[in-house]
Scaffold this motif. Structure first.
Motif, PDB file in Angstrom:
ATOM      1  N   GLY A  28     -28.923 -31.178  69.216  1.00 34.02           N
ATOM      2  CA  GLY A  28     -29.444 -32.568  69.128  1.00 34.02           C
ATOM      3  C   GLY A  28     -28.876 -33.468  70.169  1.00 34.02           C
ATOM      4  O   GLY A  28     -28.569 -34.802  69.974  1.00 34.02           O
ATOM      5  N   ALA A  29     -28.059 -32.926  71.110  1.00 33.21           N
ATOM      6  CA  ALA A  29     -26.990 -33.518  72.023  1.00 33.21           C
ATOM      7  C   ALA A  29     -27.335 -33.149  73.423  1.00 33.21           C
ATOM      8  O   ALA A  29     -27.830 -32.038  73.671  1.00 33.21           O
ATOM      9  CB  ALA A  29     -25.735 -33.515  71.797  1.00 33.21           C
ATOM     10  N   LYS A  30     -26.931 -34.024  74.385  1.00 29.44           N
ATOM     11  CA  LYS A  30     -27.198 -33.710  75.830  1.00 29.44           C
ATOM     12  C   LYS A  30     -25.946 -32.583  76.269  1.00 29.44           C
ATOM     13  O   LYS A  30     -26.092 -31.859  77.253  1.00 29.44           O
ATOM     14  CB  LYS A  30     -26.905 -34.927  76.537  1.00 29.44           C
ATOM     15  CG  LYS A  30     -28.155 -35.866  76.289  1.00 29.44           C
ATOM     16  CD  LYS A  30     -28.016 -37.167  77.172  1.00 29.44           C
ATOM     17  CE  LYS A  30     -29.044 -38.021  76.955  1.00 29.44           C
ATOM     18  NZ  LYS A  30     -28.905 -39.358  77.928  1.00 29.44           N
ATOM     19  N   ARG A  31     -24.834 -32.466  75.654  1.00 31.87           N
ATOM     20  CA  ARG A  31     -23.705 -31.998  76.102  1.00 31.87           C
ATOM     21  C   ARG A  31     -22.928 -31.575  74.896  1.00 31.87           C
ATOM     22  O   ARG A  31     -22.806 -32.117  73.792  1.00 31.87           O
ATOM     23  CB  ARG A  31     -23.001 -32.564  77.139  1.00 31.87           C
ATOM     24  CG  ARG A  31     -22.242 -33.580  76.602  1.00 31.87           C
ATOM     25  CD  ARG A  31     -21.590 -34.664  77.865  1.00 31.87           C
ATOM     26  NE  ARG A  31     -21.089 -35.811  77.162  1.00 31.87           N
ATOM     27  CZ  ARG A  31     -20.826 -36.797  77.970  1.00 31.87           C
ATOM     28  NH1 ARG A  31     -20.996 -36.767  79.356  1.00 31.87           N
ATOM     29  NH2 ARG A  31     -20.125 -37.878  77.347  1.00 31.87           N
ATOM     30  N   LYS A  32     -22.165 -30.293  74.948  1.00 29.16           N
ATOM     31  CA  LYS A  32     -21.213 -30.099  73.975  1.00 29.16           C
ATOM     32  C   LYS A  32     -19.663 -30.622  74.151  1.00 29.16           C
ATOM     33  O   LYS A  32     -19.147 -30.790  75.359  1.00 29.16           O
ATOM     34  CB  LYS A  32     -20.775 -28.758  74.172  1.00 29.16           C
ATOM     35  CG  LYS A  32     -19.904 -27.962  72.963  1.00 29.16           C
ATOM     36  CD  LYS A  32     -20.349 -28.187  71.535  1.00 29.16           C
ATOM     37  CE  LYS A  32     -19.324 -27.618  70.784  1.00 29.16           C
ATOM     38  NZ  LYS A  32     -19.896 -27.976  69.177  1.00 29.16           N
ATOM     39  N   GLN A  33     -19.294 -31.402  73.385  1.00 25.22           N
ATOM     40  CA  GLN A  33     -17.919 -32.199  73.092  1.00 25.22           C
ATOM     41  C   GLN A  33     -16.844 -31.480  72.112  1.00 25.22           C
ATOM     42  O   GLN A  33     -17.381 -31.388  70.978  1.00 25.22           O
ATOM     43  CB  GLN A  33     -18.343 -33.426  72.707  1.00 25.22           C
ATOM     44  CG  GLN A  33     -17.007 -34.380  72.870  1.00 25.22           C
ATOM     45  CD  GLN A  33     -17.065 -35.984  72.907  1.00 25.22           C
ATOM     46  OE1 GLN A  33     -18.246 -36.353  73.224  1.00 25.22           O
ATOM     47  NE2 GLN A  33     -16.810 -36.662  71.900  1.00 25.22           N
TER      48      GLN A  33
ATOM     49  N   THR B 160     -20.490 -30.558  81.326  1.00 25.13           N
ATOM     50  CA  THR B 160     -21.491 -31.355  82.031  1.00 25.13           C
ATOM     51  C   THR B 160     -22.769 -31.039  81.496  1.00 25.13           C
ATOM     52  O   THR B 160     -23.142 -30.249  80.904  1.00 25.13           O
ATOM     53  CB  THR B 160     -21.289 -30.956  83.615  1.00 25.13           C
ATOM     54  OG1 THR B 160     -22.048 -29.409  83.740  1.00 25.13           O
ATOM     55  CG2 THR B 160     -20.191 -31.315  84.287  1.00 25.13           C
ATOM     56  N   CYS B 161     -23.544 -32.224  81.841  1.00 23.34           N
ATOM     57  CA  CYS B 161     -24.875 -31.992  81.002  1.00 23.34           C
ATOM     58  C   CYS B 161     -25.744 -31.243  81.848  1.00 23.34           C
ATOM     59  O   CYS B 161     -26.794 -30.610  81.066  1.00 23.34           O
ATOM     60  CB  CYS B 161     -25.662 -33.517  81.344  1.00 23.34           C
ATOM     61  SG  CYS B 161     -24.914 -34.990  80.391  1.00 23.34           S
TER      62      CYS B 161
ATOM     63  N   CYS C 274     -28.616 -24.131  79.704  1.00 23.12           N
ATOM     64  CA  CYS C 274     -27.771 -23.031  78.749  1.00 23.12           C
ATOM     65  C   CYS C 274     -28.793 -22.436  77.886  1.00 23.12           C
ATOM     66  O   CYS C 274     -29.533 -23.138  76.961  1.00 23.12           O
ATOM     67  CB  CYS C 274     -26.808 -23.344  78.076  1.00 23.12           C
ATOM     68  SG  CYS C 274     -25.993 -22.220  77.372  1.00 23.12           S
ATOM     69  N   PRO C 275     -29.163 -21.185  77.689  1.00 24.79           N
ATOM     70  CA  PRO C 275     -29.930 -20.595  76.652  1.00 24.79           C
ATOM     71  C   PRO C 275     -29.621 -20.796  75.326  1.00 24.79           C
ATOM     72  O   PRO C 275     -30.497 -20.525  74.339  1.00 24.79           O
ATOM     73  CB  PRO C 275     -30.149 -19.031  77.143  1.00 24.79           C
ATOM     74  CG  PRO C 275     -28.956 -18.837  78.094  1.00 24.79           C
ATOM     75  CD  PRO C 275     -28.472 -20.092  78.595  1.00 24.79           C
ATOM     76  N   LEU C 276     -28.242 -21.006  75.143  1.00 24.00           N
ATOM     77  CA  LEU C 276     -27.675 -21.343  73.758  1.00 24.00           C
ATOM     78  C   LEU C 276     -27.709 -22.606  73.260  1.00 24.00           C
ATOM     79  O   LEU C 276     -26.879 -23.060  72.338  1.00 24.00           O
ATOM     80  CB  LEU C 276     -26.059 -20.471  73.812  1.00 24.00           C
ATOM     81  CG  LEU C 276     -25.991 -19.210  74.409  1.00 24.00           C
ATOM     82  CD1 LEU C 276     -24.627 -18.603  74.285  1.00 24.00           C
ATOM     83  CD2 LEU C 276     -26.860 -18.322  73.250  1.00 24.00           C
ATOM     84  N   LYS C 277     -28.342 -23.278  73.991  1.00 24.47           N
ATOM     85  CA  LYS C 277     -28.157 -24.810  73.680  1.00 24.47           C
ATOM     86  C   LYS C 277     -28.731 -24.940  72.226  1.00 24.47           C
ATOM     87  O   LYS C 277     -28.285 -26.050  71.423  1.00 24.47           O
ATOM     88  CB  LYS C 277     -29.054 -25.686  74.577  1.00 24.47           C
ATOM     89  CG  LYS C 277     -28.913 -27.197  74.335  1.00 24.47           C
ATOM     90  CD  LYS C 277     -29.544 -28.115  75.523  1.00 24.47           C
ATOM     91  CE  LYS C 277     -29.533 -29.538  75.214  1.00 24.47           C
ATOM     92  NZ  LYS C 277     -30.054 -29.613  73.739  1.00 24.47           N
TER      93      LYS C 277
ATOM     94  N   LEU D 251     -15.291 -26.444  79.410  1.00 19.14           N
ATOM     95  CA  LEU D 251     -15.212 -27.692  79.004  1.00 19.14           C
ATOM     96  C   LEU D 251     -13.899 -28.463  79.339  1.00 19.14           C
ATOM     97  O   LEU D 251     -12.942 -27.896  78.830  1.00 19.14           O
ATOM     98  CB  LEU D 251     -15.360 -27.954  77.471  1.00 19.14           C
ATOM     99  CG  LEU D 251     -16.896 -27.721  77.010  1.00 19.14           C
ATOM    100  CD1 LEU D 251     -17.284 -26.112  77.077  1.00 19.14           C
ATOM    101  CD2 LEU D 251     -16.775 -27.813  75.174  1.00 19.14           C
ATOM    102  N   SER D 252     -14.166 -29.366  80.339  1.00 24.01           N
ATOM    103  CA  SER D 252     -12.674 -29.752  80.809  1.00 24.01           C
ATOM    104  C   SER D 252     -12.270 -30.832  80.192  1.00 24.01           C
ATOM    105  O   SER D 252     -13.020 -31.591  79.467  1.00 24.01           O
ATOM    106  CB  SER D 252     -12.975 -30.362  82.275  1.00 24.01           C
ATOM    107  OG  SER D 252     -13.742 -28.993  83.170  1.00 24.01           O
TER     108      SER D 252
END
Length: 512
Positions: free
Chosen positions: A384-389, A368-369, A375-378, A348-349
């Motif tokens: 409920g989101a496209k990516r982790k922030q 990144t999306c 990712c198996p841990l999504k 996560l940059s």
């Protein structure tokens, strides 16, 4: 035979006030420990060269200091009390048959003299404490406490709504005069009124009788016409009241107050630290004392304060606020690269800076999306989101260093040092030095009163201090030679202590 004392109330012809005040008296010693003549030069520009003579500035400052030392808040009671004490009259330089100044004269003089003169007196006494060795300067403890204002909470008024271009009181704008009408933006008052009605609700009794609703008071909606600088504040376990905030910096060597200031009581303690640090550094620098460590409680924890102290090369021993978390569950921070790693090993940059609603800035990290979608841990990480922030404050590095210092043994010890240094000072000032309630109005008047209270406290520290030096000396006489008469040695042992066993230890305590 039973004795009976008769009081004749006769006029004494020979009477000298100095003979009635013993040398160990507090005020007699206080008269000689400070050179009060510098006050004439400090106040000379404030008086005209013509007109009636004013109240002696030295007498004024001595009089108000007596009020702090005797725990008297009212000027009227102060003058009455001084007239009954021979030692105070000697300290003020008044004879027994000489009339003291009126209480109204003391009040007007306090209002007209600027706060700079009171600060000069504080600096003068603090410099004497430094010269006597009471101040180390390298470690300072900071704290604050509310002081009751000279205004009633029952007399507060609601702010009137102002137009889009109308005047209103907000931020650091100039405080209106006493008795003037304070306004606020109309939309802000409407939002606050709606929120109060929602929280208050409609309370009905068992028989449908409507209970009287509580009066909700806030600095955003109400103000005091008596003292517009007073702020509504409350602390856990205490009632809501109109207060000022007394901020102190105390030296950890012998508990001497090194800085004091009056602040508005409607903000967090962390907002007042920059101004306190500036005044404290100037005073210590004037006395050639370096400031290396600052001790405070979690109320002063702020990212900007950590960065300010680090820029000044001062170690901040301030516990991190409870909402901050140094570590995020499931993520590892890589400080050299300024990135986070998740459990799956994805990066996560850092992406951008963003401003919050309160004006502070924060850093945004996200993956990144494509990394999150595959990712198996999504399902457990970001269902409920496209990516982790991730969102972190821009002062995260300073927070992390402060948190690490807090966990050390030295951090735990300095926490106890702070509690044993600055908190007992407030325990003396508020109930015993006339600071339980102010008898003046306005922020400038509160600042003058707090300066006088700190001067009185430091003067007592100066009078009680006795430096102690201990000298230890061990003297051992040489062991006798082995080639001696055995019979003589045996006789010597029977009659007296052997010479080689005589050791004398001398201890001497010198007080200066």
């Amino acid at each position: 035979m039973q004795g009976k004392k008769l009081f004749l109330d006769k006029e004494v012809v020979r009477f000298r006030l100095s003979e009635r005040v013993p040398p160990h008296n507090l005020y007699r010693r206080l008269a000689g420990v400070v050179d009060w003549s510098f006050l004439y030069a400090e106040t000379q520009a404030l008086y005209s060269h013509t007109g009636q003579p004013s109240l002696d500035p030295v007498v004024f400052f001595k009089l108000v200091l007596v009020g702090r030392l005797e725990n008297l808040v009212s000027d009227r009671r102060l003058v009455e009390h001084c007239a009954l004490r021979l030692d105070i009259l000697y300290f003020l330089g008044y004879e027994v048959d000489e009339e003291l100044p009126w209480h109204s004269t003391v009040s007007r003089t306090r209002q007209r003299l600027p706060a700079v003169v009171f600060e000069r007196l504080f600096d003068h006494v603090f410099a004497q404490c430094v010269a006597r060795g009471l101040v180390a300067g390298d470690t300072q403890a900071v704290d604050s406490a509310p002081v009751k204002a000279n205004a009633s909470l029952e007399a507060v008024r609601e702010k009137q709504a102002a137009g889009p271009a109308g005047p209103h009181l907000s931020g650091r704008e100039e405080t209106p005069a006493v008795g003037s009408v304070v306004t606020a933006p109309a939309h802000q008052l409407r939002q606050l009124a709606t929120g109060q009605r929602r929280r208050q609700g409609a309370q009905t009794g068992a028989l449908g009788a409507r209970h009287e609703q509580a009066r909700l008071l806030s600095n955003k909606t109400h103000y005091s016409p008596t003292d517009p600088d007073a702020r509504i504040s409350v602390k856990p376990g205490k009632v809501r009241a109109l207060n000022f905030l007394c901020s102190l910096a105390v030296d950890t060597a012998h508990g001497v107050i090194s800085h004091v200031q009056a602040d508005l009581a409607d903000g967090r303690d962390s907002l007042h630290l920059p101004q306190l640090l500036t005044g404290l550094q100037q005073r210590l620098r004037a006395n050639e004392l370096p400031l290396r460590e600052l001790l405070a409680d979690a109320g002063y924890a702020n990212g900007s304060n950590y960065a300010l102290l680090e820029a000044a090369q001062i170690t901040a021993w301030i516990p991190v606020f409870g909402q901050y978390k140094a570590e995020i569950d499931g993520f590892t921070y890589d400080a050299p690269r300024d990135v986070y790693h998740c459990r799956a090993g994805k990066v996560l940059s850092f992406r951008k800076y963003d401003a919050r609603a309160d004006g502070t800035w924060q850093k945004i990290y996200w993956a990144t999306c494509s990394d999150c979608q595959q990712c198996p841990l999504k399902s457990t990480c970001v269902p409920g989101a496209k990516r982790k922030q991730l969102t972190r404050t821009i002062y995260d590095a300073a927070y992390r260093r402060a948190w690490q210092r807090q966990q050390t043994r030295r951090g735990q010890r300095l926490r106890r040092v702070r509690q044993g240094t600055v908190e007992p000072v407030f325990g003396h000032l508020l109930p015993h030095y006339g600071l339980r309630r102010l008898n003046v109005r306005g922020l400038a008047g509160a600042h003058k009163t707090m300066l006088l209270t700190a001067v009185a406290y430091n003067l007592k520290k100066l009078l009680k201090y006795r430096p102690q030096r201990q000298l230890s000396l061990a003297v051992a006489l040489p062991r006798p030679l082995l080639a001696v008469n055995t019979r003589a040695c045996r006789r010597n042992r029977r009659t007296e202590t052997p010479t080689w066993a005589i050791v004398t230890r001398i201890r001497r305590s010198t007080f200066t």
